[in-house]
Scaffold this motif. Structure first.
Motif, mmCIF file in Angstrom:
data_model
loop_
_atom_site.group_PDB
_atom_site.id
_atom_site.type_symbol
_atom_site.label_atom_id
_atom_site.label_comp_id
_atom_site.label_asym_id
_atom_site.label_seq_id
_atom_site.Cartn_x
_atom_site.Cartn_y
_atom_site.Cartn_z
ATOM 1 N N VAL A 287 0.699 -1.041 -0.140
ATOM 2 C CA VAL A 287 0.034 0.034 -0.056
ATOM 3 C C VAL A 287 0.742 1.145 -0.158
ATOM 4 O O VAL A 287 0.640 2.244 -0.841
ATOM 5 C CB VAL A 287 -0.992 0.013 1.334
ATOM 6 C CG1 VAL A 287 -1.677 1.332 1.453
ATOM 7 C CG2 VAL A 287 -2.024 -0.991 1.028
ATOM 8 N N GLN B 177 2.475 1.692 -3.478
ATOM 9 C CA GLN B 177 1.414 1.983 -4.617
ATOM 10 C C GLN B 177 0.622 3.261 -4.438
ATOM 11 O O GLN B 177 -0.022 3.832 -5.228
ATOM 12 C CB GLN B 177 0.639 1.115 -4.777
ATOM 13 C CG GLN B 177 1.256 -0.186 -5.361
ATOM 14 C CD GLN B 177 2.033 -0.259 -6.549
ATOM 15 O OE1 GLN B 177 1.558 0.738 -7.532
ATOM 16 N NE2 GLN B 177 3.358 -0.725 -6.413
ATOM 17 N N TRP B 178 0.638 4.019 -3.225
ATOM 18 C CA TRP B 178 -0.400 4.941 -3.045
ATOM 19 C C TRP B 178 0.191 6.441 -3.242
ATOM 20 O O TRP B 178 0.841 7.132 -2.169
ATOM 21 C CB TRP B 178 -0.714 5.191 -1.343
ATOM 22 C CG TRP B 178 -1.969 5.974 -1.092
ATOM 23 C CD1 TRP B 178 -2.554 6.592 -2.082
ATOM 24 C CD2 TRP B 178 -2.765 5.819 0.044
ATOM 25 N NE1 TRP B 178 -3.861 7.088 -1.406
ATOM 26 C CE2 TRP B 178 -3.822 6.828 -0.140
ATOM 27 C CE3 TRP B 178 -2.470 5.409 1.344
ATOM 28 C CZ2 TRP B 178 -4.813 7.113 0.920
ATOM 29 C CZ3 TRP B 178 -3.208 5.654 2.384
ATOM 30 C CH2 TRP B 178 -4.500 6.559 2.103
ATOM 31 N N GLN B 179 0.613 6.559 -4.543
ATOM 32 C CA GLN B 179 1.429 7.667 -4.816
ATOM 33 C C GLN B 179 0.896 9.106 -4.337
ATOM 34 O O GLN B 179 1.598 10.009 -3.982
ATOM 35 C CB GLN B 179 1.350 7.729 -6.544
ATOM 36 C CG GLN B 179 1.997 6.658 -7.258
ATOM 37 C CD GLN B 179 3.522 6.403 -7.158
ATOM 38 O OE1 GLN B 179 3.936 7.641 -6.951
ATOM 39 N NE2 GLN B 179 4.013 5.304 -7.325
ATOM 40 N N SER B 180 -0.318 9.283 -4.144
ATOM 41 C CA SER B 180 -0.712 10.501 -3.991
ATOM 42 C C SER B 180 -0.623 10.867 -2.434
ATOM 43 O O SER B 180 -0.477 12.087 -2.083
ATOM 44 C CB SER B 180 -2.490 10.666 -4.185
ATOM 45 O OG SER B 180 -3.089 9.802 -3.268
ATOM 46 N N THR C 298 1.735 8.816 -0.153
ATOM 47 C CA THR C 298 2.971 8.490 0.152
ATOM 48 C C THR C 298 4.156 8.801 -0.848
ATOM 49 O O THR C 298 5.234 8.374 -0.628
ATOM 50 C CB THR C 298 3.136 6.884 0.414
ATOM 51 O OG1 THR C 298 2.947 6.071 -0.521
ATOM 52 C CG2 THR C 298 1.904 6.604 1.131
#
Length: 373
Positions: free
Chosen positions: A150, A153-156, A158
């Motif tokens: 997570v 993949q949580w670009q916005s 992390t």
């Protein structure tokens, strides 16, 4: 009042002595170069992480290989809170408005990081607290993999594999020492409470503890959440010391380092958790310098990977020769004052003793009478 203070001093004697030892070790590091002091602060963060793991593993006997996922959560939450809103607007333009606008001081960031880890632990504790042994170990590894995925993949929020950077640093020596004291007091108070007694009874004999009225899943769940809170605090302190965090920081390498510290010191006692974290932190740093070609100030041939090999060999030898670790599962024994009644050292009782004590705490009733033969 004097009697109350004496009782309080006796009850908190072990964590006080352990903390004094940590302070002495950290003070020695301040006499060296600034790099040595930074390493000492990192060692204090490791103490918090190991104590956090001990709260669950040491009291329940169930090994968790995914606790660094809570450190990752704590580190990211604290980093996001510590980042100024202006800088977050540049680094995380697509983040939700709540994430971009929220900002707090370092103390609040660390506490909220621990609470965020505890909330996640509360959600996963319901299924995890009902399993044990190898199944629990595999389940916690799955948790670590999932949380790391997570974060990657949580670009916005992390920034993915790039991670968070430019986090204001605030984990100094006094701050780290203060949180070590907090972790020791929480861990010691918990294991001496009725919750800790019941959980340790299930560690020795789960069936006997359940027969005495102990709800094993509930007690494991309480310890799991409290352990996650302390581990999240350790992760938050790490992020606010390093100034950055990414999904790979708290993964398998760090996981097995923290587990090695707990095993070598002795997973059955708080004394072992502290002793192991200090000893392995020092040994790992000496080996790391040897890898770079310097051993105690003397030039030696560089050996990349030496630290991992030596720590692995030490762990295997310790498991073979002294499975209870350096402390053998015993707490520190304090000297008695003159006129004080003799009390045996704090050790891990056997199954029958712990189950009987848990039954008394849980209100299972008096022991059955023995019939005269």
């Amino acid at each position: 009042m004097n009697g109350l203070l004496r009782r309080a001093g006796g009850a908190l004697g072990v964590p006080a002595v352990l903390f004094a030892g940590v302070v002495v070790a950290a003070s020695l590091a301040t006499t060296g170069p600034p790099s040595l002091e930074r390493l000492a602060v990192g060692g204090l963060v490791n103490v918090v992480l190991v104590v956090g793991l001990y709260v669950f593993v040491g009291n329940s006997g169930v090994w968790s290989f995914g606790h660094m996922s809570f450190a990752l959560i704590g580190g990211y939450v604290a980093g996001l809170l510590a980042l100024p809103a202006r800088l977050k607007g540049q680094l995380l333009p697509d983040a939700p408005a709540l994430v971009r606008d929220l900002h707090s001081g370092p103390f609040v960031a660390v506490v909220v990081g621990g609470l965020a880890a505890a909330v996640v632990a509360l959600v996963v504790a319901v299924p995890l607290s009902r399993i044990g042994g190898l199944s629990a170990g595999l389940a916690t590894v799955s948790l670590l993999i999932a949380i790391s995925a997570v974060a990657a993949q949580w670009q916005s929020v992390t920034r993915g594999q790039k991670g968070l950077s430019s986090i204001p640093t605030s984990t100094t020596m006094p701050v780290a020492l203060a949180w070590v004291l907090v972790a020791l007091l929480i861990a010691w108070t918990y294991q001496r409470s009725s919750y800790g007694i019941r959980l340790r009874a299930s560690k020795s004999d789960e069936i006997a503890a359940a027969a005495s009225g102990v709800s094993v899943p509930v007690q494991r769940g309480v310890a799991f959440v409290l352990s996650a809170f302390l581990t999240g605090i350790g992760g938050a302190l790490f992020a606010l010391q390093l100034g950055s965090i990414n999904p790979d920081v708290f993964y398998l390498d760090y996981t097995f380092l923290i587990i090695t510290m707990l095993v070598l010191g002795g997973a059955g006692s708080l004394t072992g958790a502290v002793a192991g974290s200090v000893a392995v932190s020092v040994l790992a740093e000496v080996l790391r310098r040897a890898e770079g070609g310097s051993l105690l100030g003397l030039p030696v041939p560089s050996r990349p990977g030496l630290a991992d090999v030596v720590l692995g060999v030490v762990l295997v030898v310790m498991l073979l020769r002294r499975p209870g670790g350096l402390t053998g599962g015993r707490e520190l024994r304090l000297p008695r004052r003159r006129g004080e009644r003799h009390r045996p050292p704090t050790v891990i009782p056997d199954a029958s003793e712990e189950s009987a004590l848990a039954g008394a705490v849980a209100g299972a009733g008096p022991e059955p009478r023995r019939e005269d033969s």
